[in-house]
Design a protein around this motif. Structure first.
Motif, short mmCIF file in Angstrom:
data_model
loop_
_atom_site.label_atom_id
_atom_site.label_comp_id
_atom_site.label_asym_id
_atom_site.label_seq_id
_atom_site.Cartn_x
_atom_site.Cartn_y
_atom_site.Cartn_z
N VAL A 191 0.86 -1.18 0.00
CA VAL A 191 0.00 0.00 0.00
C VAL A 191 0.89 1.24 0.00
O VAL A 191 1.89 1.29 0.72
CB VAL A 191 -0.93 0.02 1.23
N ILE A 192 0.54 2.20 -0.82
CA ILE A 192 1.27 3.47 -0.87
C ILE A 192 0.41 4.56 -0.24
O ILE A 192 -0.75 4.74 -0.61
CB ILE A 192 1.61 3.86 -2.32
N LEU A 193 0.96 5.26 0.73
CA LEU A 193 0.26 6.34 1.43
C LEU A 193 0.99 7.66 1.25
O LEU A 193 2.21 7.69 1.07
CB LEU A 193 0.16 6.04 2.93
N GLY A 194 0.26 8.75 1.32
CA GLY A 194 0.87 10.07 1.24
C GLY A 194 -0.09 11.07 0.63
O GLY A 194 -1.23 10.75 0.32
N ASN A 195 0.39 12.28 0.45
CA ASN A 195 -0.44 13.34 -0.13
C ASN A 195 -0.30 13.36 -1.65
O ASN A 195 -0.10 12.33 -2.27
CB ASN A 195 -0.12 14.68 0.53
#
Length: 306
Positions: A59-63
Motif C-alpha cells: 500500500v502506498i500512502l501520502g499526499n
C-alpha cells in the motif's frame, strides 16, 4: 383563538415541508458525491471506500506527491506483487492515517509492505484550510472523528444535514457544476512550467500531534508484521526543494523513525530537469512512470521486497 391555532398549524406544516424538501435535496447531493470518481477530494475517499477485499501486498500512502509519483500498475508488474496507491492530494499524514489507511483496513487485511511518501510540504502540517464544505458528506463516518475534533466549526449537531449545510447552497451548486464538467478544474489552470509555484521560503513543518501519530502508525505496523518503507520522491531543486529547510526536515524524520525502518531519499534524483516534472513538487506522467520503474527495481535489488 382558532384563527391563531390555524396560523400556527399552517406555519408548522410549511416548515415541515421545507425541512423535508431540503433534507431530500441534501440526501441526493450526498449520494451524488459518493459516486464521484474524478473530482478531489471526493474521488479518493470514494476509491478507498469501495476498495474491498482486495488485500494487496503493498500500500502506498501520502499526499499529492504520493498520488503523482507512483504508478501502482508498474510497481505491481515489476515486483510481481499486488500494489495500490492510496495517495490523497492536499492533506498531511493525519488525514492519510485516519481516512485512507483506516478506511482501507475496514475492508482489507494488513499489507505486507507500506510505502509512506514523506516531504517538507503538507506532510507534517496543514497547508490547505481544514474546515471545507467538500468533506461534510463524510463526517458521520467513524474515521472522520479526528476531523470533527480538528474543526471548531463542527459539533454533534452537524450530523443533521439541514444544519450541517447551513449557508452553503451556493457552494454546493458550484461544486455540482464542476463535478458535471462545467467548472474549471485544477488540472486546466496550470499549462506551463511555473517557477513561482512555491515562490517563498516555507516554514519547517513539525506539528507535534502529527508526529505523535506517526509513532502510532509505526507501532501498528510492527504489531501487524507490516514493513514500512519511507520514501521522499523527486523535487525540482531550484524551484522546489530550495524553498524548504531540507536538512532540518530530515533531522525531524530521522528522529521520529525507528532505526530498523528503511528510508530512501530521492529528492534530488532529477535535479532541475523539467522533463520529469508537472510542477516543482510533482512529477508528470513521464516522471511518474520513470520513477515507479526505479523504485520497483531498487526495492528488489536492495532486498526490501522479496
Amino acid at each position: 383563538m382558532k384563527k391563531f391555532l390555524f396560523r400556527i398549524l399552517r406555519f408548522l406544516i410549511l416548515m415541515t415541508l421545507i425541512f423535508t424538501v431540503w433534507s431530500c435535496f441534501l440526501h441526493k447531493w450526498e449520494t451524488f458525491v459518493y459516486t464521484n470518481k474524478t473530482n478531489h477530494p471526493y474521488c479518493r475517499i470514494n476509491y478507498v471506500t469501495n476498495y474491498i477485499n482486495q488485500n494487496p501486498d503493498l500500500v502506498i500512502l501520502g499526499n499529492s506527491r504520493a498520488e503523482a509519483s507512483y504508478n501502482d500498475s508498474i510497481i505491481s508488474s515489476i515486483l510481481n506483487i499486488n500494489c495500490v496507491n492510496l495517495g490523497w492530494s492536499g492533506y498531511p499524514f493525519d488525514y492519510q492515517y485516519h481516512v485512507m489507511w483506516k478506511t482501507y483496513l475496514k475492508n482489507n487485511h494488513y499489507p505486507r509492505y507500506v510505502i509512506l511518501e514523506v516531504g517538507p510540504w503538507a506532510f507534517l502540517d496543514y497547508v490547505n484550510p481544514i474546515y471545507i464544505t467538500e468533506l461534510l458528506p463524510y463526517i458521520n463516518r467513524p474515521e472522520f472523528q479526528f476531523y470533527i475534533n480538528l474543526c471548531p466549526e463542527l459539533s454533534w449537531i452537524d450530523n443533521i444535514n439541514v444544519y450541517k449545510y447551513r449557508g452553503k447552497i451556493r457552494h454546493i451548486y458550484e461544486e455540482y457544476k464542476e463535478m458535471q464538467g462545467q467548472g474549471q478544474t485544477k488540472e486546466n489552470t496550470m499549462k506551463r512550467w511555473n517557477s513561482k509555484y512555491i515562490g517563498t521560503k516555507r516554514k519547517l513543518e513539525k506539528d507535534p500531534l502529527i508526529l505523535s501519530l506517526l509513532h502510532t502508525f509505526f507501532d501498528e505496523c510492527s504489531q501487524n508484521n507490516v514493513i514500512p518503507i519511507i520514501i521522499c520522491s523527486p523535487m525540482h531543486i531550484t524551484d522546489g526543494s530550495s524553498y524548504f529547510a531540507m536538512d532540518s526536515f530530515w533531522e525531524i524524520i530521522n528522529c521520529n523513525i525507528p532505526d530498523e525502518i528503511y528510508v530512501l531519499n530521492y529528492q534530488d534524483l532529477y535535479g532541475n530537469d523539467t522533463t520529469f516534472f508537472h510542477d516543482p513538487m510533482h512529477l508528470n506522467k513521464i516522471g511518474k512512470e520513470t520513477f515507479s520503474i526505479k523504485i520497483a527495481h531498487d526495492l528488489d535489488s536492495i532486498g526490501i521486497i522479496k
